[in-house]
Scaffold this motif. Structure first.
Motif, PDB file in Angstrom:
ATOM      1  N   PRO A 184       0.803  -1.222   0.000  1.00  0.00           N
ATOM      2  CA  PRO A 184       0.000   0.000   0.000  1.00  0.00           C
ATOM      3  C   PRO A 184       0.840   1.278   0.000  1.00  0.00           C
ATOM      4  O   PRO A 184       1.918   1.324   0.578  1.00  0.00           O
ATOM      5  CB  PRO A 184      -0.812  -0.111   1.298  1.00  0.00           C
ATOM      6  CG  PRO A 184      -0.002  -0.996   2.186  1.00  0.00           C
ATOM      7  CD  PRO A 184       0.721  -1.940   1.258  1.00  0.00           C
ATOM      8  N   HIS A 185       0.288   2.299  -0.646  1.00  0.00           N
ATOM      9  CA  HIS A 185       0.890   3.620  -0.677  1.00  0.00           C
ATOM     10  C   HIS A 185      -0.134   4.640  -0.194  1.00  0.00           C
ATOM     11  O   HIS A 185      -1.325   4.359  -0.113  1.00  0.00           O
ATOM     12  CB  HIS A 185       1.290   4.016  -2.112  1.00  0.00           C
ATOM     13  CG  HIS A 185       2.276   3.098  -2.766  1.00  0.00           C
ATOM     14  ND1 HIS A 185       3.601   3.044  -2.406  1.00  0.00           N
ATOM     15  CD2 HIS A 185       2.131   2.222  -3.795  1.00  0.00           C
ATOM     16  CE1 HIS A 185       4.227   2.161  -3.190  1.00  0.00           C
ATOM     17  NE2 HIS A 185       3.360   1.652  -4.031  1.00  0.00           N
ATOM     18  N   CYS A 232       5.166   9.280   0.883  1.00  0.00           N
ATOM     19  CA  CYS A 232       4.293   8.127   1.073  1.00  0.00           C
ATOM     20  C   CYS A 232       4.610   7.612   2.473  1.00  0.00           C
ATOM     21  O   CYS A 232       5.752   7.203   2.730  1.00  0.00           O
ATOM     22  CB  CYS A 232       4.577   7.074   0.012  1.00  0.00           C
ATOM     23  SG  CYS A 232       3.859   5.467   0.369  1.00  0.00           S
ATOM     24  N   HIS A 262       6.480   4.341   3.016  1.00  0.00           N
ATOM     25  CA  HIS A 262       7.791   4.243   2.367  1.00  0.00           C
ATOM     26  C   HIS A 262       8.614   5.517   2.519  1.00  0.00           C
ATOM     27  O   HIS A 262       9.560   5.755   1.767  1.00  0.00           O
ATOM     28  CB  HIS A 262       7.606   3.898   0.879  1.00  0.00           C
ATOM     29  CG  HIS A 262       6.825   2.638   0.662  1.00  0.00           C
ATOM     30  ND1 HIS A 262       5.683   2.575  -0.108  1.00  0.00           N
ATOM     31  CD2 HIS A 262       7.013   1.397   1.176  1.00  0.00           C
ATOM     32  CE1 HIS A 262       5.213   1.324  -0.069  1.00  0.00           C
ATOM     33  NE2 HIS A 262       5.993   0.602   0.697  1.00  0.00           N
ATOM     34  N   MET A 269      10.528   7.507  -0.696  1.00  0.00           N
ATOM     35  CA  MET A 269       9.415   7.705  -1.642  1.00  0.00           C
ATOM     36  C   MET A 269       8.823   9.089  -1.396  1.00  0.00           C
ATOM     37  O   MET A 269       7.906   9.253  -0.594  1.00  0.00           O
ATOM     38  CB  MET A 269       8.369   6.601  -1.476  1.00  0.00           C
ATOM     39  CG  MET A 269       7.269   6.672  -2.526  1.00  0.00           C
ATOM     40  SD  MET A 269       6.243   5.195  -2.519  1.00  0.00           S
ATOM     41  CE  MET A 269       4.970   5.712  -3.683  1.00  0.00           C
TER      42      MET A 269
HETATM   43 CU   LIG Z   1       4.622   3.994  -0.977  1.00  0.00          CU
END
Ligand SMILES: [Cu+2]
Length: 154
Positions: free
Chosen positions: A81-82, A138, A141, A146
């Motif tokens: 997931p993001h 994100c 991440h 990210m």
């Molecule tokens: Cu992500």
């Protein structure tokens, strides 16, 4: 289900390495060749959220320029997931008021829900948004780099 998502992501990454610049999620709604609209904006920009290789989590493109009135659609392509989380202390004055109503069920300040399903999207409109730089990350991440930046031009 997770295995399927990873495999789809790998397929997307492999085809992306083929050199053909193609966005398989966006339905051709790209804005690379857009003509500026008098009075600003109205264009749609697409950003893919991807896992490249084993551990390179990225927004693609990571930096983009938009005009007030445009919108940006973030696509969950692979490695999710993001989410999309704007930094409250690095966005222009007045931007928070524009962004906040567009982020239902935030998981943190100006931080969208996690998107899990392949192809799921997060849309952010810059209608009425102040010009300037909007940095985002994100959340899952963040530590892996990210990150991205949208520059909004009036
Ligand atoms: Cu992500």
């Amino acid at each position: 289900m997770k295995t399927i998502a990873v495999m789809v992501g790998l397929a997307a990454a492999v085809s992306a390495c083929g050199g053909e610049k193609r966005d398989e999620t966006a339905g051709g709604d790209t804005t690379q060749a857009m003509t500026p609209t008098p009075g600003g904006g109205g264009a749609t920009h697409n950003v893919n959220m991807v896992l490249e290789g084993a551990s390179a989590y990225r927004f693609v493109p990571a930096e983009l320029n938009v005009r007030v009135g445009d919108k940006v659609v973030f696509h969950n392509v692979s490695g999710g997931p993001h989410n999309v989380a704007f930094w409250p202390d690095s966005i222009p004055a007045g931007a928070r008021e524009v962004l906040e109503p567009q982020i239902p069920n935030p998981i943190g300040p100006l931080s969208s829900e996690l998107v899990v399903d392949p192809g799921a999207t997060i849309t952010i409109s810059f209608v009425g948004a102040p010009g300037g730089e909007y940095r985002f990350t994100c959340t899952p991440h963040m530590a892996l780099g990210m990150n991205g930046k949208i520059t909004v031009t009036p």
